[in-house]
Motif scaffolding. Structure first.
Motif, mmCIF file in Angstrom:
data_model
loop_
_atom_site.group_PDB
_atom_site.id
_atom_site.type_symbol
_atom_site.label_atom_id
_atom_site.label_comp_id
_atom_site.label_asym_id
_atom_site.label_seq_id
_atom_site.Cartn_x
_atom_site.Cartn_y
_atom_site.Cartn_z
ATOM 1 N N THR A 128 10.280 5.443 2.598
ATOM 2 C CA THR A 128 10.407 4.245 2.097
ATOM 3 C C THR A 128 9.465 3.501 1.830
ATOM 4 O O THR A 128 9.052 3.023 0.228
ATOM 5 C CB THR A 128 11.868 3.757 2.882
ATOM 6 N N LEU A 129 8.753 3.408 2.129
ATOM 7 C CA LEU A 129 7.512 2.346 1.753
ATOM 8 C C LEU A 129 6.844 2.640 0.787
ATOM 9 O O LEU A 129 5.952 2.519 -0.134
ATOM 10 C CB LEU A 129 6.470 2.134 3.009
ATOM 11 N N LYS A 130 6.639 4.346 0.053
ATOM 12 C CA LYS A 130 5.883 5.162 -0.848
ATOM 13 C C LYS A 130 6.742 4.701 -1.701
ATOM 14 O O LYS A 130 6.367 3.971 -3.297
ATOM 15 C CB LYS A 130 5.593 6.479 -1.045
ATOM 16 N N GLU A 131 7.958 4.756 -1.402
ATOM 17 C CA GLU A 131 8.889 4.669 -2.832
ATOM 18 C C GLU A 131 9.066 3.065 -3.132
ATOM 19 O O GLU A 131 9.137 2.846 -4.407
ATOM 20 C CB GLU A 131 10.456 4.757 -2.692
ATOM 21 N N LYS A 132 9.000 1.999 -2.547
ATOM 22 C CA LYS A 132 8.904 0.596 -2.645
ATOM 23 C C LYS A 132 7.669 0.344 -3.515
ATOM 24 O O LYS A 132 7.432 -0.322 -4.561
ATOM 25 C CB LYS A 132 8.919 0.417 -1.495
ATOM 26 N N ALA A 133 6.218 0.822 -3.314
ATOM 27 C CA ALA A 133 5.692 0.625 -3.517
ATOM 28 C C ALA A 133 4.684 1.446 -5.209
ATOM 29 O O ALA A 133 4.358 0.482 -5.885
ATOM 30 C CB ALA A 133 3.959 1.584 -2.903
ATOM 31 N N LYS A 134 5.250 2.883 -5.097
ATOM 32 C CA LYS A 134 5.912 2.764 -7.086
ATOM 33 C C LYS A 134 5.982 1.822 -7.213
ATOM 34 O O LYS A 134 6.082 1.572 -8.493
ATOM 35 C CB LYS A 134 6.953 4.324 -6.927
ATOM 36 N N LYS A 135 7.767 1.035 -7.143
ATOM 37 C CA LYS A 135 7.908 -0.168 -7.890
ATOM 38 C C LYS A 135 7.156 -1.039 -7.950
ATOM 39 O O LYS A 135 7.481 -1.678 -9.273
ATOM 40 C CB LYS A 135 9.608 -0.279 -7.571
ATOM 41 N N ASP A 136 6.484 -1.747 -7.274
ATOM 42 C CA ASP A 136 5.499 -3.194 -6.939
ATOM 43 C C ASP A 136 4.826 -2.869 -5.876
ATOM 44 O O ASP A 136 4.262 -2.775 -4.696
ATOM 45 C CB ASP A 136 6.819 -3.799 -5.526
ATOM 46 N N PRO A 137 3.202 -2.073 -6.739
ATOM 47 C CA PRO A 137 2.204 -2.007 -6.271
ATOM 48 C C PRO A 137 1.499 -2.336 -4.902
ATOM 49 O O PRO A 137 0.680 -2.772 -4.232
ATOM 50 C CB PRO A 137 1.477 -1.128 -7.382
ATOM 51 N N SER A 138 2.066 -3.926 -4.864
ATOM 52 C CA SER A 138 1.175 -5.305 -4.827
ATOM 53 C C SER A 138 1.389 -4.983 -2.724
ATOM 54 O O SER A 138 1.115 -6.284 -2.651
ATOM 55 C CB SER A 138 1.696 -6.146 -5.675
#
Length: 328
Positions: free
Chosen positions: A85-95
């Motif tokens: 889930t963290l990886k998917e969120k990071a794709k949308k918001d790298p910050s």
């Protein structure tokens, strides 16, 4: 209806009842001491003529989840969900990836992440689990379970549940036990699949909980998950969770690790006849073999004291005819 038809139906009903009475309630358990001990205990506490008889209202059974009802290696499945889930969120918001722990998690570097201890893991849980409604979170868990695959077995994670334990849960319920999950895993995470997987409804799941808050979002009332743990349902926290939610001591307790020790101890202190069960992971071929030296699911204290405390140690390799529902 003719007399002959009535006699035929009566005979069929009698045969059906006889078959049900003689049917093996635990077909995936080998005919070893473990199976015999379980069956004898259930028979004794449900027989009104037995000195061991326990009224229905007191027939409470509690089970750990990770390593007891489904697999837990090489890491807890909920952590795998958090990383994905963290990886998917990071794709949308790298910050979002703004700390060494989160960078390690996003890179799949478990060694570095685990070296950071609980604070690093808490960062991952906060980033992947919080600031969303409980409903949205549980939907996310269900979607993940439908697609994610275990790295060793290539099975869906919710297919890696233990067939013998499913049978045990059903057997207890057939004998008027109320079954609960009491897990160190996330309460809302387990509630997303517990009824479908185990036949245990969400209200009968006790687990570790993040802070939560009631909010109106776009005019709709919601419970929103917030960062940081509000209740840790592990070790000595398990009896506290049981006392708070159930309000009764269990008479049947199932676990697999030292994180379940206090729950087993609590159930054993019941004035009513009790039963403690420990799943011992001894089957490296069909599942995993680990106990005292494991990085998760460590079983040392419980293994040493099981005999003196009268707890049944279930040897997965010897006592189970099969492990998962779809495998021999």
């Amino acid at each position: 209806m003719s007399v002959n038809v009535k006699l035929l139906l009566t005979g069929l009903l009698a045969c059906s009842m006889a078959l049900q009475a003689t049917a093996d309630p635990l077909p995936s358990w080998n005919d070893t001491h473990a199976k015999t001990a379980i069956v004898e205990y259930v028979a004794s506490v449900t027989d009104p003529t037995s000195e061991q008889f326990v009224p229905v209202a007191a027939r409470i059974a509690v089970f750990d989840n990770d390593g007891t009802l489904w697999s837990e290696q090489p890491v807890y499945f909920q952590l795998t969900y958090a990383l994905d889930t963290l990886k998917e969120k990071a794709k949308k918001d790298p910050s979002l990836i703004n700390s060494p722990a989160l960078k390690a998690a996003a890179a799949g570097d478990l060694k570095t992440l685990m070296a950071g201890g609980m604070s690093g893991l808490q960062e991952v849980i906060n980033a992947s689990h919080s600031d969303m409604s409980v409903m949205a979170f549980q939907q996310s868990v269900k979607q993940w379970l439908a697609t994610a695959r275990h790295p060793k077995t290539n099975m869906r994670y919710d297919a890696m549940i233990y067939q013998p334990m499913l049978e045990l849960l059903s057997y207890l319920r057939d004998n008027s036990f109320t079954t609960y999950i009491v897990s160190g895993g996330g309460q809302q995470f387990i509630r997303a699949f517990s009824e479908k997987a185990y036949g245990i409804p969400p209200q009968q799941v006790i687990g570790t909980a993040l802070h939560a808050q009631y909010e109106l979002i776009d005019g709709k009332p919601q419970i929103t998950k917030k960062p940081d743990v509000s209740f840790l349902d592990d070790g000595p926290g398990k009896p506290v969770g049981i006392a708070t939610v159930i309000g009764k001591k269990p008479i049947f307790v199932g676990g697999n690790s030292d994180g379940d020790f206090e729950m087993l101890e609590w159930g054993s202190s019941n004035e009513l006849p009790s039963f403690g069960l420990i799943v011992h992971h001894t089957d490296a071929k069909r599942e995993f073999a680990y106990d005292r030296d494991s990085h998760i699911g460590k079983l040392d204290k419980g293994l040493k004291q099981a005999s003196s405390r009268g707890w049944l140690v279930v040897d997965m390799k010897e006592d189970w005819a099969k492990v998962y529902p779809k495998t021999p």
